[in-house]
Enzyme design. Sequence first.
Site, short mmCIF file in Angstrom:
data_model
loop_
_atom_site.label_atom_id
_atom_site.label_comp_id
_atom_site.label_asym_id
_atom_site.label_seq_id
_atom_site.Cartn_x
_atom_site.Cartn_y
_atom_site.Cartn_z
N LEU A 29 97.38 52.73 133.11
CA LEU A 29 97.75 53.36 131.74
C LEU A 29 96.59 54.17 131.21
O LEU A 29 95.49 53.85 131.43
CB LEU A 29 98.24 52.56 130.95
CG LEU A 29 99.69 51.63 131.56
CD1 LEU A 29 100.15 50.50 130.53
CD2 LEU A 29 100.83 52.68 131.76
N GLY A 32 98.05 58.61 126.78
CA GLY A 32 99.29 59.16 126.87
C GLY A 32 100.77 58.14 126.76
O GLY A 32 101.43 58.39 126.11
N HIS A 33 100.35 57.48 127.84
CA HIS A 33 101.36 56.29 128.03
C HIS A 33 101.37 55.41 126.62
O HIS A 33 102.40 55.32 125.99
CB HIS A 33 101.00 55.24 129.19
CG HIS A 33 100.96 55.81 130.50
ND1 HIS A 33 99.70 55.92 131.20
CD2 HIS A 33 102.14 56.13 131.24
CE1 HIS A 33 99.94 56.54 132.32
NE2 HIS A 33 101.40 56.62 132.47
N GLN A 57 110.44 58.35 144.82
CA GLN A 57 109.89 59.57 144.24
C GLN A 57 108.69 60.02 144.82
O GLN A 57 108.14 61.14 144.65
CB GLN A 57 109.65 59.23 142.89
CG GLN A 57 108.38 58.53 142.40
CD GLN A 57 108.54 58.50 140.63
OE1 GLN A 57 109.41 57.88 140.50
NE2 GLN A 57 107.57 59.32 140.10
N SER A 182 97.07 59.68 135.10
CA SER A 182 96.53 58.42 136.11
C SER A 182 96.00 59.15 137.37
O SER A 182 94.91 58.87 137.81
CB SER A 182 97.82 57.70 136.66
OG SER A 182 98.35 57.01 135.55
N ARG A 183 96.32 60.39 137.79
CA ARG A 183 95.97 61.10 138.83
C ARG A 183 94.29 61.60 138.53
O ARG A 183 93.76 61.99 139.46
CB ARG A 183 96.81 61.99 139.71
CG ARG A 183 98.05 61.19 140.31
CD ARG A 183 98.76 62.24 141.01
NE ARG A 183 99.95 61.65 141.89
CZ ARG A 183 101.13 61.50 141.80
NH1 ARG A 183 101.51 62.07 140.54
NH2 ARG A 183 101.98 60.80 142.64
P1 AMP Z 1 103.74 57.99 134.69
O1 AMP Z 1 103.16 56.57 134.82
O2 AMP Z 1 102.87 59.12 135.07
O3 AMP Z 1 105.00 57.85 135.71
O4 AMP Z 1 104.23 58.38 133.19
C1 AMP Z 1 104.95 57.40 132.54
C2 AMP Z 1 105.39 58.04 131.36
O5 AMP Z 1 104.35 58.73 130.61
C3 AMP Z 1 106.15 59.60 131.60
O6 AMP Z 1 107.26 59.71 130.45
C4 AMP Z 1 105.28 60.40 131.42
O7 AMP Z 1 105.55 61.86 131.15
C5 AMP Z 1 104.33 59.93 130.40
N1 AMP Z 1 103.09 60.64 130.24
C6 AMP Z 1 102.26 60.76 131.37
N2 AMP Z 1 101.20 61.27 130.93
C7 AMP Z 1 101.11 61.64 129.71
C8 AMP Z 1 100.32 62.31 128.76
N3 AMP Z 1 99.05 62.74 129.02
N4 AMP Z 1 100.78 62.42 127.29
C9 AMP Z 1 102.06 61.81 127.17
N5 AMP Z 1 102.73 61.54 127.90
C10 AMP Z 1 102.54 61.24 129.38
#
Ligand code: AMP
Length: 283
Positions: A29, A32-33, A57, A182-183
């Site tokens: 995390l 953004g999360h 996915q 995360s990447r």
């Molecule tokens: P992930 O862990 O990448 O699957 O992301 C989980 C959620 O967090 C998804 O709804 C993403 O769109 C959101 N997310 C990822 N990166 C960001 C970011 N930089 N700002 C806002 N939301 C994000």
Amino acid sequence: MKVVTTRAEVREERAALGRLGFVPTMGYLHDGHLSLVREARARSEHVAASIFVNPTQFGPGEDLASYPRDPERDLALLEEAGVDLVWLPQPGDVYPSGFATSVEVGDVADVLEGASRPGHFRGVATVVAILLGVVRPDLLLVGQKDLQQSVVLRRLAADLSLVDEVVVCPTGREPDGLALSSRNAYLDEEDRRAATVLSRALRAGRAAYDAGERDAETLRRVIRDVVAAEPRAEIDYVSLADPETLVELQGPVDRAAASMAVRVGRPRLLDNTLLHAPDPGLG
Ligand code: AMP
């Protein structure tokens, strides 16, 4: 904060909660999360999150095995952010033996990321349908960072009546504009510097739009030229599309979503902006 693994445990804990906002994640995390969690807290009585690196996915040859993971740190961050319930399942809790269903969302899932990563959105839509079916939240919070995913999930939620409200939250960024991801952990020092090219390119597109440019091809070229000037960046796509249908725009535009996928060193990075809407994060 309760941390549970099985579907039955989620159901039981959820039953004790009121109006619930839900933030699904793949963990590792960042802020953004956490901005999604904050928005969930502002809009609902309780907040649930999930951490699950969803195998369906990822395509063959993608980074499923090496996807960054740090569940202990994630749980500490979620607790600090005020989350009430975390679902941290094993793959068998999400996909029990005999699991055979998959969800196809249609045209919005076939372009852009869907074209570059066949089957990706089938995996995303299927896992989110399962998560929503188990957690039964009142609202789902997702990030605009994954613009197409937010469009696909709004379609899924509306078509299958899985959740009443989908809230799309603004993209959280580093001070230099790089969208949090995360990447980003895969970037070495030089690639990290080069990775600002995505937000710089979007900013150039916004500047052209704000100056009155409305031709789709010109706007697309302005953005693409900035990325192409960075030798470490390898463009997968640069798109200027209708924000709802994600169909590529031609000729004069009004509402337009600029998005891109660009490989910088190891990671393939995504970023986007809605040219017709304010985007304070891009300055
Ligand atoms: P992930 O862990 O990448 O699957 O992301 C989980 C959620 O967090 C998804 O709804 C993403 O769109 C959101 N997310 C990822 N990166 C960001 C970011 N930089 N700002 C806002 N939301 C994000």
